[in-house]
Enzyme design. Structure first.
Site, PDB file in Angstrom:
ATOM      1  N   HIS A 104      30.456  36.351  53.579  1.00  0.00           N
ATOM      2  CA  HIS A 104      31.219  35.879  52.468  1.00  0.00           C
ATOM      3  C   HIS A 104      31.490  36.982  51.606  1.00  0.00           C
ATOM      4  O   HIS A 104      30.917  37.930  51.223  1.00  0.00           O
ATOM      5  CB  HIS A 104      30.267  34.799  51.454  1.00  0.00           C
ATOM      6  CG  HIS A 104      30.899  34.422  50.342  1.00  0.00           C
ATOM      7  ND1 HIS A 104      31.203  34.864  49.216  1.00  0.00           N
ATOM      8  CD2 HIS A 104      31.482  32.916  50.203  1.00  0.00           C
ATOM      9  CE1 HIS A 104      31.853  34.152  48.235  1.00  0.00           C
ATOM     10  NE2 HIS A 104      31.997  32.939  49.097  1.00  0.00           N
ATOM     11  N   ASP A 143      31.944  37.615  48.328  1.00  0.00           N
ATOM     12  CA  ASP A 143      31.067  38.158  47.250  1.00  0.00           C
ATOM     13  C   ASP A 143      29.740  38.748  47.761  1.00  0.00           C
ATOM     14  O   ASP A 143      29.241  39.723  47.262  1.00  0.00           O
ATOM     15  CB  ASP A 143      30.949  36.845  46.170  1.00  0.00           C
ATOM     16  CG  ASP A 143      32.184  36.547  45.479  1.00  0.00           C
ATOM     17  OD1 ASP A 143      32.786  37.447  45.322  1.00  0.00           O
ATOM     18  OD2 ASP A 143      32.275  35.256  45.426  1.00  0.00           O
ATOM     19  N   LYS A 144      29.216  38.148  48.868  1.00  0.00           N
ATOM     20  CA  LYS A 144      27.794  38.551  49.497  1.00  0.00           C
ATOM     21  C   LYS A 144      28.221  39.865  50.189  1.00  0.00           C
ATOM     22  O   LYS A 144      27.137  40.712  50.090  1.00  0.00           O
ATOM     23  CB  LYS A 144      27.423  37.606  50.634  1.00  0.00           C
ATOM     24  CG  LYS A 144      26.435  36.414  49.670  1.00  0.00           C
ATOM     25  CD  LYS A 144      25.123  37.063  49.592  1.00  0.00           C
ATOM     26  CE  LYS A 144      24.596  36.610  48.134  1.00  0.00           C
ATOM     27  NZ  LYS A 144      23.904  37.784  47.203  1.00  0.00           N
ATOM     28  N   GLU A 180      28.779  48.700  41.204  1.00  0.00           N
ATOM     29  CA  GLU A 180      29.656  47.393  41.416  1.00  0.00           C
ATOM     30  C   GLU A 180      30.393  47.648  42.644  1.00  0.00           C
ATOM     31  O   GLU A 180      30.920  48.721  42.924  1.00  0.00           O
ATOM     32  CB  GLU A 180      30.308  46.958  40.154  1.00  0.00           C
ATOM     33  CG  GLU A 180      29.608  46.782  38.988  1.00  0.00           C
ATOM     34  CD  GLU A 180      28.517  45.782  38.649  1.00  0.00           C
ATOM     35  OE1 GLU A 180      28.604  44.936  39.498  1.00  0.00           O
ATOM     36  OE2 GLU A 180      27.691  45.968  37.891  1.00  0.00           O
ATOM     37  N   GLU A 192      27.788  53.572  37.362  1.00  0.00           N
ATOM     38  CA  GLU A 192      27.087  54.874  36.926  1.00  0.00           C
ATOM     39  C   GLU A 192      25.998  55.089  37.655  1.00  0.00           C
ATOM     40  O   GLU A 192      25.060  54.114  38.016  1.00  0.00           O
ATOM     41  CB  GLU A 192      26.659  54.498  35.658  1.00  0.00           C
ATOM     42  CG  GLU A 192      28.012  54.062  34.475  1.00  0.00           C
ATOM     43  CD  GLU A 192      28.337  52.639  34.570  1.00  0.00           C
ATOM     44  OE1 GLU A 192      29.601  52.412  34.787  1.00  0.00           O
ATOM     45  OE2 GLU A 192      27.371  51.736  34.783  1.00  0.00           O
ATOM     46  N   LYS A 207      29.498  29.137  54.511  1.00  0.00           N
ATOM     47  CA  LYS A 207      29.059  28.573  53.485  1.00  0.00           C
ATOM     48  C   LYS A 207      28.149  27.352  53.996  1.00  0.00           C
ATOM     49  O   LYS A 207      28.672  26.526  54.973  1.00  0.00           O
ATOM     50  CB  LYS A 207      29.947  27.919  52.304  1.00  0.00           C
ATOM     51  CG  LYS A 207      30.907  29.275  51.878  1.00  0.00           C
ATOM     52  CD  LYS A 207      32.014  28.835  50.727  1.00  0.00           C
ATOM     53  CE  LYS A 207      31.289  28.738  49.356  1.00  0.00           C
ATOM     54  NZ  LYS A 207      32.166  28.534  48.384  1.00  0.00           N
ATOM     55  N   PHE A 242      39.088  27.251  59.968  1.00  0.00           N
ATOM     56  CA  PHE A 242      38.492  28.432  59.056  1.00  0.00           C
ATOM     57  C   PHE A 242      38.518  29.555  59.736  1.00  0.00           C
ATOM     58  O   PHE A 242      37.537  30.227  60.238  1.00  0.00           O
ATOM     59  CB  PHE A 242      37.151  27.905  58.435  1.00  0.00           C
ATOM     60  CG  PHE A 242      36.318  28.820  57.526  1.00  0.00           C
ATOM     61  CD1 PHE A 242      37.215  29.901  56.936  1.00  0.00           C
ATOM     62  CD2 PHE A 242      35.136  28.691  57.048  1.00  0.00           C
ATOM     63  CE1 PHE A 242      36.775  30.654  56.048  1.00  0.00           C
ATOM     64  CE2 PHE A 242      34.710  29.683  56.174  1.00  0.00           C
ATOM     65  CZ  PHE A 242      35.294  30.486  55.642  1.00  0.00           C
ATOM     66  N   ASP A 257      39.659  35.941  50.532  1.00  0.00           N
ATOM     67  CA  ASP A 257      39.460  35.968  49.057  1.00  0.00           C
ATOM     68  C   ASP A 257      38.983  37.130  48.697  1.00  0.00           C
ATOM     69  O   ASP A 257      37.929  37.846  49.635  1.00  0.00           O
ATOM     70  CB  ASP A 257      38.500  34.789  48.841  1.00  0.00           C
ATOM     71  CG  ASP A 257      38.879  33.519  49.335  1.00  0.00           C
ATOM     72  OD1 ASP A 257      39.794  32.789  48.624  1.00  0.00           O
ATOM     73  OD2 ASP A 257      38.398  32.798  50.096  1.00  0.00           O
ATOM     74  N   ALA A 258      39.229  37.475  47.515  1.00  0.00           N
ATOM     75  CA  ALA A 258      38.678  38.891  46.980  1.00  0.00           C
ATOM     76  C   ALA A 258      37.210  38.750  46.608  1.00  0.00           C
ATOM     77  O   ALA A 258      36.694  37.557  46.294  1.00  0.00           O
ATOM     78  CB  ALA A 258      39.256  39.299  45.702  1.00  0.00           C
ATOM     79  N   ARG A 306      28.660  37.532  41.909  1.00  0.00           N
ATOM     80  CA  ARG A 306      29.123  36.311  41.704  1.00  0.00           C
ATOM     81  C   ARG A 306      28.497  35.223  42.447  1.00  0.00           C
ATOM     82  O   ARG A 306      28.859  33.959  42.448  1.00  0.00           O
ATOM     83  CB  ARG A 306      30.785  36.307  41.998  1.00  0.00           C
ATOM     84  CG  ARG A 306      31.519  37.087  41.024  1.00  0.00           C
ATOM     85  CD  ARG A 306      33.120  36.837  41.237  1.00  0.00           C
ATOM     86  NE  ARG A 306      33.613  36.886  42.417  1.00  0.00           N
ATOM     87  CZ  ARG A 306      34.886  37.070  42.705  1.00  0.00           C
ATOM     88  NH1 ARG A 306      35.765  36.836  41.598  1.00  0.00           N
ATOM     89  NH2 ARG A 306      35.450  37.133  43.861  1.00  0.00           N
ATOM     90  N   LYS A 307      27.317  35.414  43.094  1.00  0.00           N
ATOM     91  CA  LYS A 307      26.653  34.484  43.540  1.00  0.00           C
ATOM     92  C   LYS A 307      25.019  34.389  43.077  1.00  0.00           C
ATOM     93  O   LYS A 307      24.103  34.540  43.879  1.00  0.00           O
ATOM     94  CB  LYS A 307      26.807  34.682  45.201  1.00  0.00           C
ATOM     95  CG  LYS A 307      28.179  34.329  45.639  1.00  0.00           C
ATOM     96  CD  LYS A 307      28.257  32.852  45.783  1.00  0.00           C
ATOM     97  CE  LYS A 307      29.482  32.399  46.112  1.00  0.00           C
ATOM     98  NZ  LYS A 307      30.577  32.600  44.976  1.00  0.00           N
ATOM     99  N   LYS A 349      21.800  47.268  41.250  1.00  0.00           N
ATOM    100  CA  LYS A 349      20.791  47.785  39.841  1.00  0.00           C
ATOM    101  C   LYS A 349      19.569  48.224  40.529  1.00  0.00           C
ATOM    102  O   LYS A 349      18.673  47.432  41.239  1.00  0.00           O
ATOM    103  CB  LYS A 349      20.563  46.605  39.043  1.00  0.00           C
ATOM    104  CG  LYS A 349      22.031  46.184  38.540  1.00  0.00           C
ATOM    105  CD  LYS A 349      21.791  44.951  37.523  1.00  0.00           C
ATOM    106  CE  LYS A 349      22.934  44.578  36.911  1.00  0.00           C
ATOM    107  NZ  LYS A 349      22.683  43.302  36.022  1.00  0.00           N
ATOM    108  N   LYS A 356      16.539  48.588  35.599  1.00  0.00           N
ATOM    109  CA  LYS A 356      17.230  47.542  34.896  1.00  0.00           C
ATOM    110  C   LYS A 356      16.527  45.865  35.119  1.00  0.00           C
ATOM    111  O   LYS A 356      16.188  45.420  36.185  1.00  0.00           O
ATOM    112  CB  LYS A 356      18.519  46.978  35.743  1.00  0.00           C
ATOM    113  CG  LYS A 356      19.642  48.154  35.318  1.00  0.00           C
ATOM    114  CD  LYS A 356      19.363  49.632  35.629  1.00  0.00           C
ATOM    115  CE  LYS A 356      20.792  50.368  35.460  1.00  0.00           C
ATOM    116  NZ  LYS A 356      20.123  51.637  36.032  1.00  0.00           N
ATOM    117  N   ASP A 405      17.198  43.145  34.284  1.00  0.00           N
ATOM    118  CA  ASP A 405      18.108  41.961  34.962  1.00  0.00           C
ATOM    119  C   ASP A 405      17.213  41.731  36.367  1.00  0.00           C
ATOM    120  O   ASP A 405      17.198  40.613  36.812  1.00  0.00           O
ATOM    121  CB  ASP A 405      19.327  42.368  35.176  1.00  0.00           C
ATOM    122  CG  ASP A 405      20.305  42.051  33.888  1.00  0.00           C
ATOM    123  OD1 ASP A 405      19.841  41.321  32.914  1.00  0.00           O
ATOM    124  OD2 ASP A 405      21.508  42.727  33.862  1.00  0.00           O
TER     125      ASP A 405
END
Length: 404
Positions: A31, A33-34, A59, A72, A185, A254, A262-263, A268-269, A289, A293, A295
């Protein structure tokens, strides 16, 4: 179990009192994003191999064969970003034009600077590990539930959705289903029953899979093979009945997937990465990260705390929240909600006391206790950060012998 007609898969149901339907989804390593999550964590791992104290906020984004990493990064020795990106794309299964994308034929741009000195001074410069502050403000959550097992302590909808995508990858890599491509998916909906604060899974209501594939496989073969070799291999038979809907590639074709279709973008997941919608999310993504961090590291620790409470039999399910201010070591708040399932006459206030007696939420202590300076993160970036009993995932192994 026969497939329902795709035009008639939805039948409105009137559920008994205290029953409800809940769905969770997952995505595969191909995918878009993954894929970006995996690239960001591959960069992080490479940095940590060179310097366990590296500061990384990486990123990634992708569209077609164009890839960019930006962020960074401060470490003591340079790394080969282009090689890292190509290897991550290859590992995800994009090994040639016949799979929709060739890792050898991608264009990579790197836009990376050092961590801002103001952040470094606030967080870790001239501080001991115990004094290290949070890398940023924020709130993080952990969740655990014994609704179906005593090991993973994960919501069943989310666990099954993740394992379906993982099974597709296994079938593709073993070439048993050689026509599969890397993108996919899944979505699993389960009928639950509420008993007080407990939730009990009763039956799988529907299973949805969309799997990228070669152009020469027919939709009938694809649906039959995925139903038999993926769905029935993953979903326990006791949760399937004559009403369960099997939806395999409802779009039929598919062929084009991954970043060509898709970008993709890191982070985003975040619901796929965590609890499939069963718990709140503080909003901060994990991948790319380093553990300074919070997060990431504090979310892992909240899972560790929640799982330890349920494992100890102190409650049936629980949500743990923590919040921080940048540069400060001690958290601003800790919150515990057992949904009324605390055992032995205890209250959530009692559970909070147990948490404070047994767990140290200072960022440096979290890193030390969970051994988070290791290059283990690319493995987390597909199929979920939680609920997988992988030796490197120290947060999945509950603390024993809690002081009550």
């Amino acid at each position: 179990m026969s497939l329902k007609k795709y035009e008639d898969y939805y039948v409105e149901e009137v559920l008994p009192k205290d029953h409800f339907l809940f769905a969770s989804e997952s995505v595969g390593e191909g995918h878009p994003d993954k894929l970006c999550d995996q690239i960001s964590d591959a960069v992080l791992d490479a940095c940590l191999k060179e310097d366990p104290n590296a500061k990384v906020a990486c990123e990634s984004t992708a569209k077609g064969n164009k890839f960019m990493i930006l962020g960074e990064i401060t470490l003591s020795k340079p790394i080969n970003y282009e090689e890292i990106v190509r290897n991550a794309v290859k590992a995800a299964g994009f090994v040639g034009k016949e799979k929709g994308l060739d890792y050898k034929d991608i264009d990579i741009r790197v836009v990376v600077e050092r961590q801002a000195p103001e952040i470094a001074n606030a967080v870790h410069v001239k501080k001991t590990e115990e004094e290290q502050g949070a890398g940023d403000q924020g709130l993080m959550f952990g969740y655990a539930s014994n609704e179906w097992d005593k090991e993973t302590l994960m919501p069943l909808t989310h666990y099954l959705a993740g394992r379906l995508c993982e099974r597709l990858s296994e079938m593709r890599n073993s070439k048993e289903l050689s026509w599969l491509r890397p993108d996919c998916k899944s979505q699993v909906t389960i009928e639950y029953k509420k008993e007080g604060g407990k939730v009990i899974p009763l039956r799988v209501h529907s299973i949805l899979i969309s799997a990228q594939h070669d152009p020469d496989v027919t939709v009938d073969i694809l649906r039959r093979e995925i139903t038999e070799k993926v769905i029935k291999a993953v979903i326990p038979e006791k949760y399937l009945d004559e009403r369960t809907s099997f939806l395999v590639n409802p779009s039929k074709s598919f062929v084009t997937g991954g970043p060509v279709a898709d970008a993709g973008l890191t982070g985003r997941k975040i619901i796929v990465d965590t609890y499939g919608g069963w718990a709140p999310h503080g909003g901060g993504a994990f991948s790319g990260k380093d553990p300074s961090k919070v997060d990431r590291s504090a979310a892992y620790y909240c899972r560790y705390v929640a799982k330890s409470l349920v494992h100890a039999g102190l409650c049936d399910r629980v949500l743990v929240q923590v919040s921080y201010a940048i540069g400060m070591a001690d958290p601003l708040s800790i919150y515990v909600d057992s949904y009324g399932t605390a055992s032995g006459g205890r209250t959530d206030t009692d559970l909070l006391g147990i948490v404070k007696r047994n767990f140290n939420f200072r960022p440096g202590e979290i890193i030390r206790q969970l051994d988070l300076k290791r290059p283990i993160y690319q493995k987390t970036a597909a199929y979920g950060h939680f609920g997988r009993m992988v030796p490197e995932f120290t947060w999945e192994y509950p603390k024993e012998n809690l002081v009550l």
